[in-house]
Design an enzyme around this catalytic site. Structure first.
Site, PDB file in Angstrom:
ATOM      1  N   ASP A 368      38.882  41.430  71.743  1.00 54.87           N
ATOM      2  CA  ASP A 368      37.874  41.539  70.686  1.00 54.87           C
ATOM      3  C   ASP A 368      37.977  40.384  69.673  1.00 54.87           C
ATOM      4  O   ASP A 368      39.078  39.929  69.360  1.00 54.87           O
ATOM      5  CB  ASP A 368      38.129  42.873  69.963  1.00 54.87           C
ATOM      6  CG  ASP A 368      36.941  43.335  69.157  1.00 54.87           C
ATOM      7  OD1 ASP A 368      35.976  42.572  69.029  1.00 54.87           O
ATOM      8  OD2 ASP A 368      36.994  44.479  68.669  1.00 54.87           O
ATOM      9  N   LYS A 477      37.042  43.113  80.472  1.00 58.66           N
ATOM     10  CA  LYS A 477      37.524  44.407  79.954  1.00 58.66           C
ATOM     11  C   LYS A 477      36.345  45.043  79.229  1.00 58.66           C
ATOM     12  O   LYS A 477      35.891  44.522  78.215  1.00 58.66           O
ATOM     13  CB  LYS A 477      38.700  44.186  79.007  1.00 58.66           C
ATOM     14  CG  LYS A 477      39.229  45.466  78.357  1.00 58.66           C
ATOM     15  CD  LYS A 477      40.449  45.144  77.492  1.00 58.66           C
ATOM     16  CE  LYS A 477      40.919  46.313  76.660  1.00 58.66           C
ATOM     17  NZ  LYS A 477      41.985  45.920  75.728  1.00 58.66           N
ATOM     18  N   TRP A 478      35.845  46.152  79.763  1.00 59.20           N
ATOM     19  CA  TRP A 478      34.626  46.806  79.259  1.00 59.20           C
ATOM     20  C   TRP A 478      35.063  47.975  78.381  1.00 59.20           C
ATOM     21  O   TRP A 478      35.541  48.980  78.881  1.00 59.20           O
ATOM     22  CB  TRP A 478      33.813  47.301  80.458  1.00 59.20           C
ATOM     23  CG  TRP A 478      32.499  47.919  80.145  1.00 59.20           C
ATOM     24  CD1 TRP A 478      32.267  49.096  79.487  1.00 59.20           C
ATOM     25  CD2 TRP A 478      31.214  47.414  80.497  1.00 59.20           C
ATOM     26  NE1 TRP A 478      30.929  49.347  79.409  1.00 59.20           N
ATOM     27  CE2 TRP A 478      30.250  48.335  80.026  1.00 59.20           C
ATOM     28  CE3 TRP A 478      30.778  46.262  81.176  1.00 59.20           C
ATOM     29  CZ2 TRP A 478      28.884  48.148  80.220  1.00 59.20           C
ATOM     30  CZ3 TRP A 478      29.422  46.091  81.369  1.00 59.20           C
ATOM     31  CH2 TRP A 478      28.483  47.016  80.890  1.00 59.20           C
ATOM     32  N   ASP A 479      34.882  47.821  77.085  1.00 53.39           N
ATOM     33  CA  ASP A 479      35.392  48.805  76.129  1.00 53.39           C
ATOM     34  C   ASP A 479      34.260  49.727  75.655  1.00 53.39           C
ATOM     35  O   ASP A 479      33.065  49.425  75.817  1.00 53.39           O
ATOM     36  CB  ASP A 479      35.991  48.041  74.934  1.00 53.39           C
ATOM     37  CG  ASP A 479      37.072  48.826  74.210  1.00 53.39           C
ATOM     38  OD1 ASP A 479      37.169  50.038  74.416  1.00 53.39           O
ATOM     39  OD2 ASP A 479      37.806  48.199  73.406  1.00 53.39           O
ATOM     40  N   ASN A 481      34.103  52.279  72.161  1.00 57.03           N
ATOM     41  CA  ASN A 481      34.959  52.809  71.104  1.00 57.03           C
ATOM     42  C   ASN A 481      34.344  53.860  70.196  1.00 57.03           C
ATOM     43  O   ASN A 481      34.864  54.086  69.109  1.00 57.03           O
ATOM     44  CB  ASN A 481      35.475  51.660  70.238  1.00 57.03           C
ATOM     45  CG  ASN A 481      36.547  50.880  70.959  1.00 57.03           C
ATOM     46  OD1 ASN A 481      37.546  51.449  71.376  1.00 57.03           O
ATOM     47  ND2 ASN A 481      36.332  49.588  71.145  1.00 57.03           N
ATOM     48  N   ASP A 549      45.826  52.951  74.390  1.00 61.64           N
ATOM     49  CA  ASP A 549      46.184  51.929  73.409  1.00 61.64           C
ATOM     50  C   ASP A 549      47.613  52.122  72.926  1.00 61.64           C
ATOM     51  O   ASP A 549      48.095  51.344  72.111  1.00 61.64           O
ATOM     52  CB  ASP A 549      45.232  51.999  72.209  1.00 61.64           C
ATOM     53  CG  ASP A 549      44.014  51.126  72.430  1.00 61.64           C
ATOM     54  OD1 ASP A 549      43.975  50.403  73.444  1.00 61.64           O
ATOM     55  OD2 ASP A 549      43.093  51.169  71.599  1.00 61.64           O
TER      56      ASP A 549
HETATM   57  C1  DGJ Z   1      40.049  49.419  71.824  1.00 64.37           C
HETATM   58  C2  DGJ Z   1      40.825  49.046  73.051  1.00 64.37           C
HETATM   59  O1  DGJ Z   1      41.398  50.181  73.619  1.00 64.37           O
HETATM   60  C3  DGJ Z   1      41.878  48.005  72.661  1.00 64.37           C
HETATM   61  O2  DGJ Z   1      42.677  47.708  73.767  1.00 64.37           O
HETATM   62  C4  DGJ Z   1      41.191  46.787  72.124  1.00 64.37           C
HETATM   63  O3  DGJ Z   1      40.464  46.165  73.135  1.00 64.37           O
HETATM   64  C5  DGJ Z   1      40.309  47.167  70.953  1.00 64.37           C
HETATM   65  N1  DGJ Z   1      39.416  48.241  71.279  1.00 64.37           N
HETATM   66  C6  DGJ Z   1      39.507  45.985  70.484  1.00 64.37           C
HETATM   67  O4  DGJ Z   1      38.610  46.327  69.522  1.00 64.37           O
END
Ligand code: DGJ
Length: 736
Positions: A368, A477-479, A481, A549
């Protein structure tokens, strides 16, 4: 093997590996469940159906058309709501008259070689020589509803997949209010349910519940499968262990809201179900339209939880994910997140990459903070172009320089989200999920894009395609959140708002299908604040998942142990991070951290520029070792041996597919004085084969599986030990 129809008994026997699944068409009207378990040599067991159900009330009406026929006493395969069955229904459908009741009657069957595709949905698949599919055709003439029940039985493992298709064959509208993927009624409820539960930083802890009378369900209503409950559960008996006894596993190939679990009736019969959560779910079926549920996967093993996991792992590695990375060695990555968080800049990242290259790491992943004007988490999601201040030479320049160091380059994205402070939001404020007139709740300063809308899906496909073709990007890496709130869409009419959450998932799958086919060489990694969307649906597109995480090695023992109940270690990424650990501030030795990650998909997540030469040397040794054992750990069969949920010791092992080698890992997180001596009993070996470790110690499989592997005792916290055994050729047998 496959699907057999016993005409005399009007019964279907689905048989594969060591498993039988038997259902009977009762009085030519209702598909009823008879058996799911250890393979039967004689499946002609029709008489079982009535024998245990011969209760007084039941005998009063055994003909389907008899008004005295009570549905409540019978074991159905796919029960509808509105009849005399008061257990949870598998589906609910409202007819044109506004009434909610449905009685499906059997109309016929078809046996198909291989699996069938589910339109727009991911699924476990099989070639024609690997499985057979039974399609049962049912209908309710009054409603004008046709229902197809699909069962695919896998030849080798006896795994069974199920899904259901609803078709409106009448002239008017029908409304589905509940449509689970599968339901089955087991005559005797197993004793316990095992589930994977937790939260962010504590994913997939093993929870166990006794199955008492009443409902024992898991669910997510967050829009994604969630940290809190995973769309998987296992049913076991009291005597079931990791290596023996009945274990019935159920998983859902889906990434949105789900409901899963068991309802036990007054006779302790169990109704086992899984599917889309009915809360705020609806689907309007206009004349001629159809609806297909997601797929459920059922893996039974008489060889305990390891036996069940082995079947899930094999299926998910080989018959779920379809891409080019299926059998390729997964690279050792270094991710910038815990190294720099938002403090990225070209030079810093390049220096890190230089150190990574020297340490034998194979890929640098830029996490990020590289796009829009994002220097913290308050802005720019949706603006998928480089921040020229952070990356003056752009992604192309950085990727090129990293490649020149001998490393591949990977990139983080979070495409399903939009920051209110972004160009995308300013131009399309209606593109996020929202309800007009209500506040738009933010989570990490972001909103969810409305992926039910085709124009939003197309925006993501176009903007990400531009990013992926603009630089040499080998990995994504497709996040994801945040979770969905205020579920409303400007793209749907009022009567279809309850379709939004499922349409979101379908939209996501369309985006993923398009991007993964357009960029087949790219290794896509799934992430949702760690493991909030680690499910079989995502594994169809993503060959690996960032499970948590929380990178602390002690916590990871539990997280990875729990995860392995359903999901394969090669699909579970495990990064070695700094000490003190950033999430729990624990200090652990580097070799312990590495030992916890080795049996999984290894990577790093720390600032190598802040490490001593000695530590870097240690990392170089770790990557060299991992490269040697990579084929074993990434392609082998994984077995759990000692559970971290039971005490301070954990052990697991990986056996190569051909049985020629295996590795065992043992960990003691916190030392206790004068502990009992234990040998770790291994599994999955050949009884009579002889195996030798690196020190020259030699054992038979029988010894290792019955007496166990003696541990070399050592005091101190965070102790780990690894053994690497090779099977000896008979002629090379050392004398003993
Ligand atoms: C949440 C992910 O799980 C982390 O590994 C990281 O990529 C952060 N987002 C970045 O904002």
């Amino acid at each position: 093997m496959g699907v057999c129809f016993l005409e005399k008994e009007n019964l279907f026997h689905l048989c594969g590996g060591d498993v039988s699944y038997i259902l009977k068409i009762y009085r030519d009207a209702f598909p009823m469940h008879l058996y799911w378990g250890k393979r039967l040599s004689d499946p002609a067991i029709s008489w079982y159906l009535e024998a245990p159900y011969r209760r007084k009330k039941l005998l009063e009406g055994t003909e389907p058309d008899d008004p005295m026929f009570l549905h409540e006493y019978w074991p159905f395969e796919y029960p509808g709501y509105g009849l005399s069955d008061y257990r949870p229904a598998a589906f609910e459908v409202v007819g044109q008259d506004g009434c909610c009741a449905c009685e499906l009657r059997y109309r016929g069957y078809e046996i198909i070689d291989g699996s069938v595709a589910l339109p727009g949905l991911p699924s476990v698949w099989a070639r024609e020589d690997q499985a057979q599919t039974l399609k049962l055709l049912l209908s309710d003439e009054l409603l004008g509803l046709q229902v197809e029940l699909y069962y695919t039985v896998f030849e080798h493992s006896g795994a069974i997949t199920r899904h259901t298709v609803f078709r409106n064959q009448g002239g008017g509208k029908l409304k589905l209010k509940k449509a689970l993927s599968m339901s089955l009624d087991m005559k005797h409820a197993p004793a316990r349910m095992i589930q994977l539960s937790g939260t962010a930083l504590r994913e997939h802890w093993i929870e166990q519940r006794e199955l008492g009378i009443g409902e024992t369900y898991l669910e997510s209503t967050r829009g994604i499968s969630s940290h809190q409950q995973n769309p998987f559960f296992a049913l076991v008996e009291h005597q079931t262990t990791e290596t023996g006894g009945d274990a019935y596993g159920v998983s859902l190939v889906y990434s949105g809201n789900f409901l899963a679990g068991v309802s036990c009736d007054m006779y302790r019969s169990a109704r086992v179900q899984i599917g889309i959560h009915p809360t705020n779910f609806g689907w309007q079926l206009d004349a001629g339209e159809q609806f297909c549920t997601p797929q459920a996967v059922l893996c039974y093993s008489p060889k305990g939880l390891n036996g069940m996991s082995e079947k899930f792992h094999d299926l998910f590695c080989n018959q779920l994910y379809r891409g080019r990375w299926k059998d390729r060695p997964r690279p050792i990555v270094l991710n910038t997140w815990e190294a720099f968080y938002f403090g990225l800049d070209h030079q810093r990242v390049l220096e890190l990459a230089g150190r990574a290259a020297k340490a034998g790491i194979e890929m640098l992943v830029l996490d990020d903070g590289w796009f829009g004007h994002r220097n913290d988490d308050t802005s720019s999601l949706g603006d998928w172009f480089e921040n020229k201040e952070t990356l003056p030479r752009g992604l192309k320049g950085l990727a090129g320089e990293i490649n020149a160091l001998g490393l591949q380059f990977g990139l983080w994205v979070e495409p399903e989200m939009v920051s209110p402070d972004s160009e995308l939001y300013r131009s399309h404020p209606d593109w996020c999920i929202h309800i007009n007139g209500r506040k738009r709740s933010q989570w990490r300063h972001q909103l969810c894009l409305d992926l039910s809308r085709t124009e939003v899906q197309d925006y993501l496909i176009d903007s990400l395609s531009r990013v992926l073709s603009g630089a040499n990007i080998a990995y994504v890496k497709w996040d994801c959140n945040r979770r969905i709130s205020e579920p409303g869409s400007d793209g749907l009419p009022p009567e279809r708002q309850d379709e939004l959450l499922h349409r979101y998932v379908l939209g996501l799958y369309r985006v993923l299908e398009t991007l993964t086919s357009r960029f087949p060489e790219v290794l896509f990694e799934n992430c949702a604040s760690g493991g909030a969307r680690m499910d079989a649906g995502m594994m169809y597109y993503f060959p690996q998942t960032w499970v948590s995480d929380n990178s602390d090695a002690v916590c990871r023992l539990r997280i990875q142990y729990g995860t392995s109940l359903c999901y394969p270690p090669v699909m579970t990424t495990a990064h070695i991070s700094a000490s003190p650990n950033h999430q729990v501030l624990r200090q652990t030795p580097l070799d312990f951290r590495a030992a916890v990650a080795y049996p999984f998909n290894l990577g790093y997540e720390l600032n190598l520029c802040a490490m001593s030469d000695g530590e870097l040397q240690q990392i170089a040794e770790q990557t060299a070792l991992y490269k040697q054992i990579r084929p074993l750990v990434q392609q082998g069969k994984f077995y759990r041996l000692l559970s971290p949920f039971a005490g301070n010791q954990t052990a697991w092992m990986t056996v190569s597919q051909d049985g020629s080698e295996f590795a065992v890992w043992y960990y003691k997180d916190f030392c206790q004085p004068e502990e009992a001596y234990i040998n770790v009993r291994l599994t999955g070996l050949e009884q009579t084969a002889r195996y030798q470790d690196e020190d020259g110690s030699c054992y038979t499989g029988e010894m290792l599986m019955n007496l166990g592997l003696p541990l070399r005792w050592k005091n101190g916290d965070y102790f780990s030990q690894m053994w690497h055994f090779k099977r000896l050729q008979e002629e090379a047998l050392p004398g003993r």
